[in-house]
Design a protein around this motif. Structure first.
Motif, mmCIF file in Angstrom:
data_model
loop_
_atom_site.group_PDB
_atom_site.id
_atom_site.type_symbol
_atom_site.label_atom_id
_atom_site.label_comp_id
_atom_site.label_asym_id
_atom_site.label_seq_id
_atom_site.Cartn_x
_atom_site.Cartn_y
_atom_site.Cartn_z
ATOM 1 N N VAL A 147 0.838 -1.202 0.000
ATOM 2 C CA VAL A 147 0.000 0.000 0.000
ATOM 3 C C VAL A 147 0.874 1.253 0.000
ATOM 4 N N ALA A 148 1.942 1.232 0.771
ATOM 5 C CA ALA A 148 2.821 2.401 0.819
ATOM 6 C C ALA A 148 3.437 2.671 -0.547
ATOM 7 N N LEU A 149 3.835 1.614 -1.218
ATOM 8 C CA LEU A 149 4.411 1.777 -2.562
ATOM 9 C C LEU A 149 3.381 2.341 -3.532
ATOM 10 N N LEU A 150 2.189 1.742 -3.518
ATOM 11 C CA LEU A 150 1.160 2.122 -4.496
ATOM 12 C C LEU A 150 0.630 3.524 -4.213
ATOM 13 N N ASN A 151 0.479 3.852 -2.933
ATOM 14 C CA ASN A 151 0.032 5.214 -2.593
ATOM 15 C C ASN A 151 1.085 6.248 -2.999
ATOM 16 N N ALA A 152 2.352 5.893 -2.853
ATOM 17 C CA ALA A 152 3.403 6.826 -3.263
ATOM 18 C C ALA A 152 3.369 7.015 -4.774
ATOM 19 N N MET A 153 3.092 5.954 -5.487
ATOM 20 C CA MET A 153 2.941 6.089 -6.941
ATOM 21 C C MET A 153 1.768 7.007 -7.270
ATOM 22 N N ALA A 154 0.660 6.797 -6.563
ATOM 23 C CA ALA A 154 -0.518 7.645 -6.781
ATOM 24 C C ALA A 154 -0.185 9.096 -6.472
ATOM 25 N N HIS A 155 0.592 9.295 -5.415
ATOM 26 C CA HIS A 155 1.017 10.637 -5.020
ATOM 27 C C HIS A 155 1.752 11.320 -6.172
ATOM 28 N N VAL A 156 2.686 10.605 -6.769
ATOM 29 C CA VAL A 156 3.470 11.163 -7.875
ATOM 30 C C VAL A 156 2.557 11.488 -9.058
ATOM 31 N N ILE A 157 1.678 10.552 -9.372
ATOM 32 C CA ILE A 157 0.802 10.743 -10.547
ATOM 33 C C ILE A 157 -0.079 11.968 -10.362
ATOM 34 N N ILE A 158 -0.631 12.120 -9.151
ATOM 35 C CA ILE A 158 -1.505 13.268 -8.896
ATOM 36 C C ILE A 158 -0.691 14.560 -8.875
ATOM 37 N N ASN A 159 0.434 14.527 -8.147
ATOM 38 C CA ASN A 159 1.248 15.730 -7.998
ATOM 39 C C ASN A 159 1.803 16.247 -9.310
ATOM 40 N N GLU A 160 2.110 15.324 -10.191
ATOM 41 C CA GLU A 160 2.722 15.735 -11.452
ATOM 42 C C GLU A 160 1.683 15.895 -12.554
ATOM 43 N N GLY A 161 0.423 15.871 -12.150
ATOM 44 C CA GLY A 161 -0.640 16.132 -13.125
ATOM 45 C C GLY A 161 -0.779 15.077 -14.198
ATOM 46 N N GLU B 225 -6.692 13.133 -1.017
ATOM 47 C CA GLU B 225 -6.329 13.499 0.355
ATOM 48 C C GLU B 225 -5.486 12.411 1.013
ATOM 49 N N ALA B 226 -5.936 11.180 0.814
ATOM 50 C CA ALA B 226 -5.259 10.078 1.512
ATOM 51 C C ALA B 226 -3.805 9.934 1.089
ATOM 52 N N VAL B 227 -3.534 10.105 -0.189
ATOM 53 C CA VAL B 227 -2.168 9.833 -0.654
ATOM 54 C C VAL B 227 -1.258 11.054 -0.511
ATOM 55 N N ALA B 228 -1.824 12.187 -0.102
ATOM 56 C CA ALA B 228 -1.025 13.412 -0.009
ATOM 57 C C ALA B 228 0.212 13.211 0.853
ATOM 58 N N GLU B 229 0.050 12.437 1.905
ATOM 59 C CA GLU B 229 1.199 12.269 2.819
ATOM 60 C C GLU B 229 2.224 11.248 2.303
ATOM 61 N N TYR B 230 1.855 10.479 1.262
ATOM 62 C CA TYR B 230 2.777 9.421 0.800
ATOM 63 C C TYR B 230 3.736 9.953 -0.258
ATOM 64 N N THR B 231 4.611 10.825 0.151
ATOM 65 C CA THR B 231 5.631 11.291 -0.783
ATOM 66 C C THR B 231 6.510 10.096 -1.138
ATOM 67 N N PRO B 232 7.177 10.170 -2.290
ATOM 68 C CA PRO B 232 8.080 9.068 -2.642
ATOM 69 C C PRO B 232 9.118 8.825 -1.547
ATOM 70 N N GLU B 233 9.524 9.875 -0.876
ATOM 71 C CA GLU B 233 10.511 9.709 0.197
ATOM 72 C C GLU B 233 9.907 8.900 1.354
ATOM 73 N N LYS B 234 8.637 9.202 1.667
ATOM 74 C CA LYS B 234 7.997 8.401 2.708
ATOM 75 C C LYS B 234 7.834 6.954 2.224
ATOM 76 N N GLY B 235 7.493 6.834 0.954
ATOM 77 C CA GLY B 235 7.385 5.500 0.355
ATOM 78 C C GLY B 235 8.686 4.742 0.515
ATOM 79 N N GLU B 236 9.782 5.418 0.246
ATOM 80 C CA GLU B 236 11.090 4.767 0.349
ATOM 81 C C GLU B 236 11.356 4.301 1.778
ATOM 82 N N GLU B 237 10.980 5.165 2.722
ATOM 83 C CA GLU B 237 11.220 4.852 4.127
ATOM 84 C C GLU B 237 10.481 3.561 4.525
ATOM 85 N N ILE B 238 9.265 3.420 4.040
ATOM 86 C CA ILE B 238 8.472 2.246 4.442
ATOM 87 C C ILE B 238 8.833 1.003 3.611
#
Lengths: 362, 530, 561
Positions: free
Chosen positions: C80-94, C113-126
């Motif tokens: 989930v952390a990986l996939l949410n971080a991917m979603a984060h990137v997709i949304i953030n980069e339009g 809203e949910a994936v806002a906190e899952y930056t790729p860096e947070k993804g990496e950490e988890i």
């Protein structure tokens, strides 16, 4: 505007991307081929499919020649016929006699084609015998060098489709053979025993060991029953090759073969389990009679009627004592759709509970 | 398909590992990431890699066979040495030759083998240094290649090419009428233009120095004596085609030429010439077929040397699938002179066809060697350059095994591409072998058939089966079987080999037998001559 | 299954297997495709040979990872952390497909809203996957049109399996990679007829064709069809049935499954089964579960009966009888008819074709399917297939999500329930191998598959092995809070440091004595993929003599032998 070319004098339409061989076959022309497989890159090595293209001095392999607009192709004339006769006559000098090919491996396309083109069979046999490597202790796949024409369908399949590359052309010239690294047993290589090499072989050089050893009917007398694999969820289509005469009329699955490329979902491919792991069918451990637990707590054989009666009474007793929801029905993703339907109907309609599930419901 | 640096190293890595000993394929596979079976399959194609047990290889090429090659082989076998026969070593002028490990020994005598005491390491031939040279004509600076001259590393031709530009260079080559000197005689200018026109990049230049046609050793001599011309020609080609990487594929036995080229590269480099062009030397490992241009490309890519289907031709789909110019050593060596002196000048040097030609001549002549003569010289001309015939002329092979045998009556025929082709033979690589009336033509035909049988790549049936079929047919004839039992189907097999084979090897491989049957019908049938 | 029904409205592969060869981007997560689905792996290999980009995400460096352009070696249970971080990137980069989202989906905001906190860096950490790799894969996925996702039990066999499926669905919906060829979201089914069994209603919540048992209309329809009164209360799922064995559940009917080998935390299950009053089973072999059975019926195997299997891509295909069953064995359907009638029913089915027709009549998705229609077509029929004119459905959701609106489901990373401790410092996963199948009752009875993998093994990293003084090929003890087994160890290049992996096929070293039976809250699927374990050298640590055991690919060449 669709593109066309001339085939034996007729203007015919080209399907984008097809080869001359594919086009000609689509138009009903019989062109022999041995090294061709739609899943593999064309190599034109067997030389059986040569045709004439106007303006090109040499005969060209139709499998490796693109059907291009405006070219004029001839698939049959005296030159091509002479070539086919001589080529197959040469193949016959370096292969086993047709009478030896009538075994349980797939009928030899080589010998059938040689007969079709009326190749001379009287040319002296090659004195030098082909090199046969020592027996490989893997229980599935046998390589018979004396039948091999080195079309490399097996090695190319292993590389291009399986991406395993366990076998290779080795040596050179008339000494060329099919080998593994350091001529080891397939069991000691990257081979995944998918048997694709057996499937694509046009001569029976790569063949399955078991039916050979069992001395069943020759392949041409086996009945092919198209069915669906019972292992994973891909649902590969496969043919049970049944010898109906064996096993006191119960029949024996002599081998399992894959349908032609193009049949979905597996496009002619099978894996080790699908193609080879079928010997459980006749295994001595199979249950053959109903069993019930006796007073001593041991399982003993009984009649169907008795077993059914005990089972029905047992289930009904639990339902009566603890209610229908005290029963659990475990159905099986290994059984057919109809059988699953009957289990849930048994659970719901006969016993009145929705406690029914199957083993892999995820 | 991108260039795969690792796959390219495959054959070299196997060589370094000591050939295909058990476990070597696994080691190289782990090193290069190429599947083990592919390493094994590739290695087993090349005799010098696939059979690492054999330490001595006796040349049984035509000229060596005429000088007792088979006797040397038998002696070594009797002495229990790890020995095998091998195909032509391109040392026909110093026959018989043998290969010890990877060094060529020449002028080997029976005494050399007998005195080795059963130890292959002790077998010696005539002493040769890295720069072992054969006989050539005298220094004549008027000749385009002038084997008797001294190398020059001034880069004059390259500088001129740069100043006049690629179009002019190719125009000059076109005007010169230069035909490929490897055997096929294809016009060089069309190849150059063909590669140049390709949009796909990069373009590659490949030197075919896999000389192995029995009777041919001119490229050896050229690389030994004039590596400057070879490299300058390559550099001009690279400049014209916008190529950076130039591959030089030398047969594995060419230690001397390899060293000569390396030294010459260093000399040019000291003069700060050809910057931006990288020369990559690649060694062959014992496979005549790699002289076929597409088989050579396969070998360069670290694969089994099996010829590709043509089309597509290398000029559009060559090394790593990129447009590639492949030229024979002699062809490329003519380029500097053409650039400097002009196309018309070169063209006028020829007798019946453009330019001069290096004729290697061996067998029954007084001074076997390499002679640069006008293209279209006759056998008598070439033999005269080689000091004249020995004995009475019976037959000759004008251009290697693939050219078959011609009778003495053809001694006045122009040895060029067209005139030989007209009578069903070919100039090929112009490796002329002369046989006098002491020779048994059937035995010599047999040597040529064995050559093709050993060197067929095995990919297609007409060649793989046909070469062996013909040799077995001749064996039956030599055993005195009636001709309908022995040679009955030879004509049909030969026809099919020519029609059905993928590459030139198979297409020509029946010629030694069919030409001999045509010109020397009386030699066949009946008991073996002793 | 349930996850996909919720988000898309149908629980099956959205696309077909033969579309894979034309894909441009393949995201393979939690699927050891070349071993569990070799034929699908062949299609993937074909796509890669044609130039497709392959991304493999798996804690184990499975064979497919050697073919991959990018391999994401995430920590077990962190999908989930990986996939949410991917979603984060997709949304953030339009990179989202706004038009698709607006037209075809609902609740996108909740995911944003949910994936806002899952930056790729947070993804990496988890997850342990470098942030740059997460960005690269997210961009490539979002910007490639023919981009398909393929998963299997590595996604679902977790306590948060449904969350994993939701997170994958979110990626598909936000990029609009749905409703056309070579894209979509594709669960690869592990068993020949998982799909067909679900389709047929072998489920505590669905009648055939995914009609809910608590839906009054469905209930009424089946009461009418079957002529009985039916309950409206959903039943227990398998995980619950097993846990309640001996307490609430007092009688079992078990067809073709060896629950004692296949289900997690077997010790507890066995204790429960000892307290069950009555067990009926039918199978082709005596299995471990037979120890608890009161009646056992001998059944026919697939080669001895007719019927249909439905594969992962919803293709309904015929099974045909080739040979007669041995002795008195009978097809399962024949046994079921006899048993039902012995229990008082009056079933008169003469053939599987007739049974299928009855099922199809009341299930609209299969209404156009019959044995005759399948037989008349070379390629079977893929459901939905509403009537006898329909050619079936190659890929789902063409022209709109089946559900009406595709449902975004916001999910958050939750660690797996059992994490490493001092006492149990290793994370154990289980899975399948190429050469065996489930309980291996069939494959261990075949000489070739048995020769390739003759015995149980556990894979571990050379670092962990060295720490414990364990050498490649030696016998080890593996234990968890639930049980202990002995088997050989392979020092493997596939597993990460701190992780071990065991195949589930071997009765002498039952991986499921060790696994955790805590289930996903929605599907009940147990967490086979993550539990905490420990390993030590066994007392009699004999080395394996076999040269080829158990497959050259696994072994770490650096481990020696």
């Amino acid at each position: 505007m669709s593109k066309t070319l001339k085939l034996n004098g007729d203007e015919v339409e080209i399907v984008a991307g097809e080869s001359v061989l594919e086009l000609a076959r689509r138009m009903g022309q019989e062109i022999p081929s041995l090294c061709h497989d739609p899943r593999l890159k064309a190599v034109g090595a067997c030389r059986t499919c040569l045709v004439e293209v106007e303006g090109v001095r040499r005969l060209v392999p139709s499998c490796a020649t693109k059907a291009e607009e405006g070219i004029a192709v001839t698939t049959a004339n005296a030159r091509i016929e002479r070539h086919q006769k001589a080529l197959f006559a040469l193949y016959m000098t370096d292969n086993v006699d047709a009478s030896e090919t009538d075994d349980s491996s797939d009928p030899s396309e080589l010998h059938a084609l040689a007969e079709r083109v009326k190749a001379p069979t009287t040319w002296p046999r090659m004195q030098h015998k082909r090199f046969q490597r020592a027996d490989d202790r893997n229980p599935y796949i046998e390589y018979r060098a004396d039948r091999c024409i080195l079309c490399a369908r097996c090695t190319r399949y292993c590389e291009e489709v399986e991406s395993v590359s366990a076998i290779t052309l080795a040596g050179r010239g008339a000494e060329t053979t099919i080998a593994t690294a350091d001529a080891r047993s397939l069991l000691d290589t990257t081979c995944e025993l998918c048997g694709g090499c057996v499937d694509v072989c046009p001569t029976g050089a790569m063949t399955e060991k078991k039916p050979l050893a069992l001395k069943l009917l020759p392949a041409r007398k086996l009945e092919k029953v198209r069915t669906t694999c019972n292992y994973c969820g891909v649902g590969c289509q496969m043919d049970l090759n049944v010898d109906r005469t064996a096993n006191n009329g119960r029949g024996v699955v002599a081998k399992i073969t894959s349908p032609d490329a193009g049949v979905l979902p597996n496009d002619g491919n099978l894996c080790v389990k699908g193609r080879f792991a079928y010997q459980f069918i006749d295994h001595k451990d199979r249950l053959t009679k109903p069993l019930v637990r006796n007073q001593e707590g041991l399982l003993e054989e009984t009649s169907w009627d008795n077993a059914l009666q005990i089972a029905a009474e047992g289930l009904k007793k639990v339902a009566k004592r603890h209610g229908p929801d005290s029963l659990g029905f475990v159905s099986s993703s290994r059984c057919t759709g109809e059988e699953n339907y009957l289990v849930q109907k048994l659970s719901r309609a006969v016993f009145g509970t929705h406690n029914v599930h199957q083993c892999a419901a995820t | 398909m991108a260039a795969n640096d690792k796959r390219e190293q495959l054959l070299g890595a196997l060589h370094k590992a000591g050939g295909l000993t058990p476990g070597a394929a696994a080691k190289v596979s782990a090193e290069l990431g190429v599947p083990e079976a592919q390493v094994y399959g590739a290695g087993s194609f090349y005799h010098l890699l696939g059979d690492s047990e054999t330490k001595l290889r006796v040349c049984t090429g035509l000229s060596c066979a005429m000088r007792g090659g088979r006797k040397l082989l038998a002696l070594a076998q009797d002495a229990d040495m790890p020995v095998a026969e091998c195909s032509c070593l391109a040392a026909c002028d110093r026959a018989p030759a043998l290969l010890k490990d990877r060094s060529v020994l020449v002028d080997v005598t029976q005494e050399n083998v007998k005195s080795a005491g059963g130890d292959w390491r002790n077998v010696q031939g005539a002493e040769l240094a890295d720069d072992w040279n054969g006989r050539v004509g005298s220094n004549n600076s008027e000749l385009p290649m002038n084997l008797g001259g001294t190398p020059s590393f001034s880069g004059e031709a390259f500088a001129k090419a740069q100043s006049i530009g690629a179009d002019e260079v190719i125009a000059a080559i076109d005007e010169s009428g230069l035909q490929g000197r490897g055997g096929a005689g294809f016009p060089a200018a069309i190849k150059w233009g063909g590669v140049r026109a390709q949009e796909a990049k990069p373009h590659y230049v490949v030197l075919n120095a896999d000389e192995g046609e029995p009777g041919t050793f001119k490229d050896r001599e050229l690389m030994l004596r004039r590596p400057d011309l070879v490299l300058e020609g390559l550099a001009i080609a690279a400049f014209c085609l916008g190529a950076q990487d130039v591959y030089l594929y030398l047969r594995g036995e060419f230690t001397g030429p390899w060293i000569a080229l390396e030294k010459a590269i260093a000399s040019f480099s000291e003069n700060k010439l050809f910057e931006g062009v990288s020369f990559h030397l690649h060694s062959g490992h014992g496979a005549y077929i790699c002289g076929e241009e597409t088989a050579l490309l396969e070998a360069l890519e670290g694969k089994r040397g099996m010829p590709r289907l043509k089309p597509p031709f290398p000029h559009e789909n060559g090394l790593w699938g990129k447009p590639t110019l492949i030229q024979n050593v002699e062809t490329i060596a003519c380029v500097p002179a053409i650039v400097l002196q002009g196309g018309a000048w070169f063209k006028a040097m020829g007798a019946t066809e453009p330019g001069t030609k290096l004729y290697s001549i061996s067998g029954d002549v007084k001074e076997p060697g390499t002679y640069e003569l006008p293209l279209g010289s006759t056998l008598d001309d070439v033999a005269a350059a080689a000091g004249g015939y020995v004995g009475e002329l019976l037959a000759f092979s004008p251009g290697g095994a693939s050219s078959g045998f011609l009778p003495a009556s053809e001694r006045k025929r122009a040895l060029d591409f067209a005139a030989l082709s007209k009578i069903g033979s070919m100039l090929g690589s112009a490796g002329v072998v002369v046989m006098n009336t002491e020779s048994d033509i059937r035995e010599l035909v047999r040597e040529q058939l064995i050559f093709f049988e050993n060197e067929s790549c095995g990919q297609c049936a007409p060649c793989r089966i046909g070469t062996r079929y013909l040799r077995e047919a001749l064996d039956r004839d030599l055993q005195g079987k009636p001709s309908e039992q022995s040679l009955g189907e030879v004509a049909e097999v030969a026809w099919e080999m020519n029609e059905g084979s993928i590459c030139g090897l198979g297409q020509a491989a029946a010629l030694p037998l069919t030409s001999a049957l045509q010109h020397f019908p009386g030699a066949f049938g009946g008991e073996k001559r002793k | 299954m349930a996850g996909l029904v919720t988000t898309f409205g149908a629980g099956a592969m959205t696309n077909s297997i033969d579309e894979i060869r034309d894909a441009e981007f393949l995201f393979v997560i939690g699927s050891n495709t070349s071993e569990a689905h070799p034929i699908i792996a062949m299609e993937m290999k074909r796509a890669v040979h044609r130039g497709a980009t392959l991304v493999v995400a798996d804690p184990r460096a499975i064979w497919m990872s050697t073919l991959a352009d990018i391999y994401l070696a995430l920590h077990p249970g962190t999908d989930v952390a990986l996939l949410n971080a991917m979603a984060h990137v997709i949304i953030n980069e339009g990179l989202t497909d706004q038009a698709f989202i607006e037209k075809n989906t609902e609740h996108f905001e909740s995911v944003r809203e949910a994936v806002a906190e899952y930056t790729p860096e947070k993804g990496e950490e988890i997850t342990g996957v470098p942030a740059e790799q997460i960005r690269k894969v997210a961009r490539a996925y979002a910007t490639t049109k023919k981009a398909g996702i393929y998963y299997t039990l590595g996604i679902t066999e977790h306590s948060h399996g449904t969350d994993n499926v939701y997170a994958l669905s979110n990626l598909v919906l936000m990029t609009g990679h749905l409703g056309y060829a070579s894209a979509g979201l594709n669960p690869l089914r592990g068993q020949n007829n998982v799909q067909g069994a679900n389709d047929a209603g072998a489920s505590p919540v669905f009648y055939p064709g995914y009609q809910r048992v608590d839906d009054p209309a469905a209930q009424a329809k089946y009461q009418e069809s079957w002529g009985v009164t039916l309950s409206d209360r959903p039943g227990y799922n398998l995980n619950e049935l097993m846990k309640k064995a001996g307490t609430e559940i007092k009688g079992f009917f078990i067809m073709g499954e060896d629950v004692v080998l296949s289900e997690p935390n077997v010790s507890r299950l066995e204790a429960g089964l000892n307290n069950v009053d009555f067990v009926v089973m039918q199978d082709i072999f005596l299995n471990e579960t037979a120890r608890f059975a009161d009646v056992i019926f001998p059944a026919a195997c697939f080669a001895e009966k007719d019927g249909v299997f439905t594969n992962s891509e919803r293709r309904v295909q015929l099974v045909r009888k080739g040979v007669e069953p041995p002795g008195q064995a009978r097809a399962d359907w024949e046994i079921l008819v006899s048993l039902a009638n012995a229990c008082g029913a009056d079933w008169k089915y003469e053939s599987p074709a007739e049974i299928y027709d009855e099922m199809a009549k009341d299930a609209p998705q299969f209404a156009g399917i019959s044995h005759d229609r399948i037989a008349s077509r070379a390629l079977g029929l893929q459901w939905p297939c509403q009537d006898a004119e329909s050619d079936g459905t190659r890929f789902l959701h063409e022209g709109g999500v089946l559900r009406g609106k595709g449902q975004f489901q916001a999910v958050h990373y939750r660690p797996s329930l059992e994490l490493p401790t001092e006492e149990f410092p290793l994370i154990m996963s289980t899975g399948r191998t190429l050469y065996h199948y489930n309980a291996a009752t069939q494959t261990r009875r075949d000489p070739g598959t048995d020769a390739k993998q003759p015995e149980a093994f556990v894979e571990m990293h050379r670092f962990d092995a060295r720490q414990r003084g364990v050498a490649d090929g030696e016998m080890v003890r593996v234990w968890t809070r639930r049980g202990e087994v002995e088997c050989r160890v392979i020092i493997s290049k596939q597993v990460k440091k701190g992780c071990i992996w065991m195949p589930l096929h071997f009765a002498e070293a039952r991986a499921n004595l060790l696994t955790n039976d805590v289930g996903d809250s929605i599907t009940g699927t147990a967490e086979f993929k993550v539990c905490a374990a420990q390993i030590a050298r066994a007392e009699a640590a004999t080395k394996s003599e076999s040269k080829h055991f158990p497959g050259s690919f696994y072994r770490d060449p650096a481990a020696g032998s």
